[in-house]
Design a protein around this motif. Structure first.
Motif, PDB file in Angstrom:
ATOM      1  N   LEU A 135       0.828  -1.212   0.000  1.00 47.37           N
ATOM      2  CA  LEU A 135       0.000   0.000   0.000  1.00 47.37           C
ATOM      3  C   LEU A 135       0.861   1.261   0.000  1.00 47.37           C
ATOM      4  O   LEU A 135       0.544   2.257  -0.643  1.00 47.37           O
ATOM      5  N   THR A 185       1.835   3.338  -3.055  1.00 49.91           N
ATOM      6  CA  THR A 185       0.818   4.129  -3.738  1.00 49.91           C
ATOM      7  C   THR A 185       0.332   5.292  -2.889  1.00 49.91           C
ATOM      8  O   THR A 185      -0.017   6.349  -3.410  1.00 49.91           O
ATOM      9  N   ARG A 186       0.291   5.113  -1.600  1.00 51.02           N
ATOM     10  CA  ARG A 186      -0.207   6.146  -0.690  1.00 51.02           C
ATOM     11  C   ARG A 186       0.920   6.527   0.265  1.00 51.02           C
ATOM     12  O   ARG A 186       1.573   5.648   0.843  1.00 51.02           O
ATOM     13  N   ALA A 243       1.590  10.074   5.303  1.00 53.58           N
ATOM     14  CA  ALA A 243       0.566  10.967   5.865  1.00 53.58           C
ATOM     15  C   ALA A 243      -0.833  10.518   5.442  1.00 53.58           C
ATOM     16  O   ALA A 243      -1.782  10.556   6.230  1.00 53.58           O
ATOM     17  N   GLU A 244      -0.947  10.057   4.182  1.00 53.10           N
ATOM     18  CA  GLU A 244      -2.243   9.557   3.706  1.00 53.10           C
ATOM     19  C   GLU A 244      -2.683   8.323   4.480  1.00 53.10           C
ATOM     20  O   GLU A 244      -3.851   8.186   4.863  1.00 53.10           O
ATOM     21  N   LEU A 259      -3.889   9.228   7.836  1.00 51.32           N
ATOM     22  CA  LEU A 259      -5.246   9.800   7.814  1.00 51.32           C
ATOM     23  C   LEU A 259      -6.291   8.709   7.599  1.00 51.32           C
ATOM     24  O   LEU A 259      -7.356   8.726   8.224  1.00 51.32           O
ATOM     25  N   MET A 260      -5.978   7.751   6.714  1.00 50.84           N
ATOM     26  CA  MET A 260      -6.930   6.655   6.490  1.00 50.84           C
ATOM     27  C   MET A 260      -7.156   5.879   7.781  1.00 50.84           C
ATOM     28  O   MET A 260      -8.278   5.510   8.119  1.00 50.84           O
ATOM     29  N   GLY A 282      -6.831   7.017  10.792  1.00 51.20           N
ATOM     30  CA  GLY A 282      -7.641   7.849  11.683  1.00 51.20           C
ATOM     31  C   GLY A 282      -9.122   7.816  11.326  1.00 51.20           C
ATOM     32  O   GLY A 282      -9.993   7.762  12.201  1.00 51.20           O
ATOM     33  N   ILE A 283      -9.403   7.832  10.028  1.00 55.24           N
ATOM     34  CA  ILE A 283     -10.805   7.791   9.584  1.00 55.24           C
ATOM     35  C   ILE A 283     -11.440   6.459   9.968  1.00 55.24           C
ATOM     36  O   ILE A 283     -12.562   6.404  10.480  1.00 55.24           O
ATOM     37  N   GLU A 336       1.488  18.824   6.621  1.00 51.77           N
ATOM     38  CA  GLU A 336       1.990  17.806   5.703  1.00 51.77           C
ATOM     39  C   GLU A 336       1.317  17.978   4.339  1.00 51.77           C
ATOM     40  O   GLU A 336       0.200  18.485   4.234  1.00 51.77           O
ATOM     41  N   LEU A 361      -0.283  16.280   1.068  1.00 52.10           N
ATOM     42  CA  LEU A 361      -0.877  15.070   0.492  1.00 52.10           C
ATOM     43  C   LEU A 361      -0.928  15.235  -1.027  1.00 52.10           C
ATOM     44  O   LEU A 361      -1.327  16.287  -1.528  1.00 52.10           O
ATOM     45  N   ARG A 395      -3.109  11.686  -8.040  1.00 58.61           N
ATOM     46  CA  ARG A 395      -2.134  11.923  -9.109  1.00 58.61           C
ATOM     47  C   ARG A 395      -2.684  11.652 -10.505  1.00 58.61           C
ATOM     48  O   ARG A 395      -2.006  11.087 -11.362  1.00 58.61           O
ATOM     49  N   TYR A 449      -9.192   4.526   0.860  1.00 61.05           N
ATOM     50  CA  TYR A 449     -10.180   5.606   0.883  1.00 61.05           C
ATOM     51  C   TYR A 449      -9.782   6.721  -0.073  1.00 61.05           C
ATOM     52  O   TYR A 449      -8.622   7.138  -0.115  1.00 61.05           O
ATOM     53  N   LEU A 503      -9.330  10.002  -0.510  1.00 61.93           N
ATOM     54  CA  LEU A 503      -9.237  11.248   0.266  1.00 61.93           C
ATOM     55  C   LEU A 503      -9.444  12.469  -0.634  1.00 61.93           C
ATOM     56  O   LEU A 503      -9.887  13.516  -0.153  1.00 61.93           O
ATOM     57  N   ALA A 551     -10.331  13.449  13.485  1.00 58.61           N
ATOM     58  CA  ALA A 551      -9.199  12.584  13.120  1.00 58.61           C
ATOM     59  C   ALA A 551      -8.178  13.342  12.282  1.00 58.61           C
ATOM     60  O   ALA A 551      -6.977  13.161  12.433  1.00 58.61           O
TER      61      ALA A 551
END
Lengths: 462, 462
Positions: free
Chosen positions: A429, A432-433, A436-437, A440-441, A443-444, B174, B176, B180, B189, B191, B447
């Motif tokens: 993963l 690709t992400r 920080a992304e 956040l995921m 956290g969501i 940060e 994000l 792309r 997710y 975002l 979050a």
């Protein structure tokens, strides 16, 4: 322990249909991946939204983890239940609920198979345009959970574009009624969009209101034989420029040989290294002439060596079968599947690097390429040699996936174009992400499902 | 206190452009609403993504709340800074950064005005199709923050549909890099979609990669005079059935009178209660004939009493001005604005109820209706009597908004179709989103921004 847990479920949801036979546990505990040993607690088959809610309330109270389950045609292990989870199968909730001619929407239960959705739309003279080979088995709820793409993305986009409203049951058993088919609704975060592609980790899709499209125009299908890989993007450009493309799919000779061995009809006497099947709108002389012009330009440039254009629906289906039969024909080889994407403009550079990489990495394995060139999505299937143990094979393949993931990162691509991350792609993963992304995921997910009940272990670890 | 805080900002981001004059604080501290007294700490005008990040890192350290700011043409108070916040204006970051012909994308900085985006796309022979009257002043970043709609949603959808990638600075500073510009990307997710419409509460959009469309077809514009409200949906159906509609906008005679008083050219000798301006693709005889057939069918049915079709671009612009000039012509009356939507199929029932409601509620106020019938979006503007105090007027209007919110809830509608919730619609959010939804939105915000730094007080309270 299991018995008393299930007794409490029966008490909490008295009319719930439950399956606990060994055969059922195995059948419902896995998807089209074959890498994990199914081991669910039981299979719940709710018949209504209320039952889904009641099961989730019970699960939240008892801390029981739940795997939402549709047609289980997934290729990333997103619907695998290998660790005592309760499988929540939506297969009994498979009806069309409402059609609205003014809104041009069809409201369906999440367990409805994609092909049944197609048929229901056509009964009203309209089209649900997302389509791919698993249409007969996959469910619309699963399509939504992975934002399924398929063979018509080039024209119609992904599942995301066609979801006007969603009903979703949360980890707490509450029912969300998201967007209600409004065309314009700027009232805070679009939780509908957040749920699409979330692989059952944020909520269980129980109903969807789908936008429908005009019926597709009459089309022709053309099969092209390519002499080299280098011309592929040029051929795509030549056809896209002149025609309204509905699909533009590529595959290699190795892929063709497997489909032919499965009973498909051989298209050319000669053997060529690469093939394209493309479908485009016709209906007037202009488009017929444009198709011929594109074909001739590609012949003259030396990119295309031969071609055939469908003269009937039956022939169009025959040509399509050469592309659509690939996955089925490879299944006996338990292929290791890569499903990657880059921006279309990045395709040539990425293809070059990847070809070199795989040529070096897999000298002893058969590698089958195919994909959706028009939207930057490549499927790379590595076939297991018959004598090799599955675990050894996967281990070897994963080494190469690490290199592939690096190449994807360099080209700004994705480790999963349309299959989803599930269990299979979870280790990659971060190609690709960004960190920080992913934070956040995480956290969501924690905000929506603090107990970690929904599809645990999928996508990323807590 | 303020001085030492700003000194620390200057020390943290040495080259940052800052404005602190009283005039600037007032100018940048408010949007097109005029209900709050601007009172920002200062105005930061970063020139780069790195500066935006540095400011946010400073803000997180010092617990300074930040209001992201674009063209400040918003109508919901989403960009108001009335409580000592730092305004982060993106207006200096207003350039096009890249165009890609293969991907058909344009990458721009968030502060670029919509009209400049239109022009940049047209320089490459393509179109960014989201459009509305504030195009000259609003910024693309603000469009993304509210998922802006406008006059061409019926054909092209909202801003959401055209965002291929986003760069966003988080509350922690940060960066994000979301999606792309991948066409297919099922890696967790989305975002990017979560950020679109989040009104600057989850992150600050600093760059966007926009998908571009083919140039629009040649079109004609038609103005229709309607004899009654009841025929409106029928006229829409008659035109939608026969033509490729690019826009279908409605307004009342009161709206027309205000625009005419502002210098627009009177279209008919007679006065009619309702008008429609519609734009549709032409180019062959079929479409011209279809337009005439639709018009004649509506005349025969008695829904339409008169009409005019544009014979030149200049006339088309003249007809459009009758609709697009409304907001500007009403501005001197400090109107109370409702921006509501329902499903298209719910329009007749909702219109009937709303007309009755507003007729009773506002016997003494002038009410101006207009809207985008083709996507279920109605704008209801209540004009302030000259002698009435603003606070009294707003208080009276809010009473009616409560009733309107109830009607919307009953019809499954939205209290904000395209303006956003901001401060203005915050008291009515629960008419559109259920308690479980609002709780989830709150959890997501917490979050992503645990300190509550980004656009505090907007959308919903912590």
């Amino acid at each position: 322990m299991t018995d008393s847990l299930l007794d409490s479920l029966r008490a909490a949801v008295p009319d719930l249909r439950l399956k606990t036979d060994a055969g059922d546990l195995e059948h419902y505990g896995r998807d089209w991946t074959r890498r994990w040993t199914p081991n669910p607690l039981a299979i719940a088959l709710p018949g209504s939204v209320e039952e889904v809610q009641a099961v989730m309330r019970w699960a939240a109270q008892r801390q029981v983890r739940v795997v939402p389950s549709g047609g289980r045609t997934g290729l990333s292990g997103g619907a695998v239940a290998a660790d005592g989870e309760l499988v929540m199968s939506l297969e009994r909730m498979n009806k069309a609920l409402a059609f609205d001619r003014v809104d041009r929407t069809l409201t369906v239960q999440a367990g409805m198979p994609l092909e049944a959705v197609h048929n229901a739309a056509r009964e009203h003279g309209l089209e649900y345009p997302v389509d791919f080979a698993a249409r007969g088995s996959c469910s619309i709820g699963g399509n939504i959970a992975t934002n399924a793409g398929g063979i018509r993305v080039i024209r119609y986009g992904n599942t995301r574009e066609w979801i006007a409203g969603l009903k979703v049951v949360t980890a707490q058993g509450e029912l969300l009624d998201l967007n209600r088919a409004l065309v314009k609704n700027s009232s805070g975060y679009d939780l509908r969009q957040l749920m699409i592609g979330s692989e059952g980790t944020l909520g269980i899709v129980v109903e969807a209101t789908l936008r429908l499209a005009d019926p597709p125009p009459p089309t022709n299908v053309m099969l092209l034989a390519l002499t080299s890989f280098e011309g592929l993007m040029e051929v795509f450009a030549a056809f896209r420029e002149r025609l309204r493309l509905e699909a533009f799919e590529f595959f290699t000779d190795i892929a063709l040989r497997h489909v032919l061995a499965h009973g498909a009809v051989k298209p050319f006497d000669e053997v060529y290294p690469y093939y394209v099947v493309t479908e485009f709108a016709v209906g007037d002389q202009d488009s017929e002439a444009a198709a011929m012009a594109a074909f001739e330009a590609c012949m003259e440039a030396g990119w295309v060596a031969d071609g055939v254009i469908s003269q009937s629906d039956a022939q169009a289906q025959q040509l399509w079968r050469l592309r659509e039969g690939i996955t089925e024909s490879l299944a006996p080889y338990v292929p290791y599947k890569n499903d990657v994407s880059v921006r279309i403009s990045q395709m040539p550079a990425f293809l070059e690097q990847t070809q070199a990489l795989l040529g070096q990495a897999y000298p002893h394995f058969e590698v089958v390429w195919f994909g959706h060139i028009g939207d930057g999505n490549l499927h790379i299937n590595v076939l297991k040699p018959e004598q090799m143990a599955q675990a050894d094979f996967v281990r070897d393949c994963e080494q190469v996936t690490k290199l592939l993931a690096q190449a994807l990162k360099a080209h700004g691509g994705s480790i999963s174009a349309e299959h989803g991350i599930g269990l299979v792609k979870k280790p990659y993963l971060d190609s690709t992400r960004g960190p920080a992304e992913i934070a956040l995921m995480r956290g969501i997910r924690k905000a929506l499902d603090p107990q970690g009940l929904l599809n645990p272990g999928k996508l990323f670890d807590p």
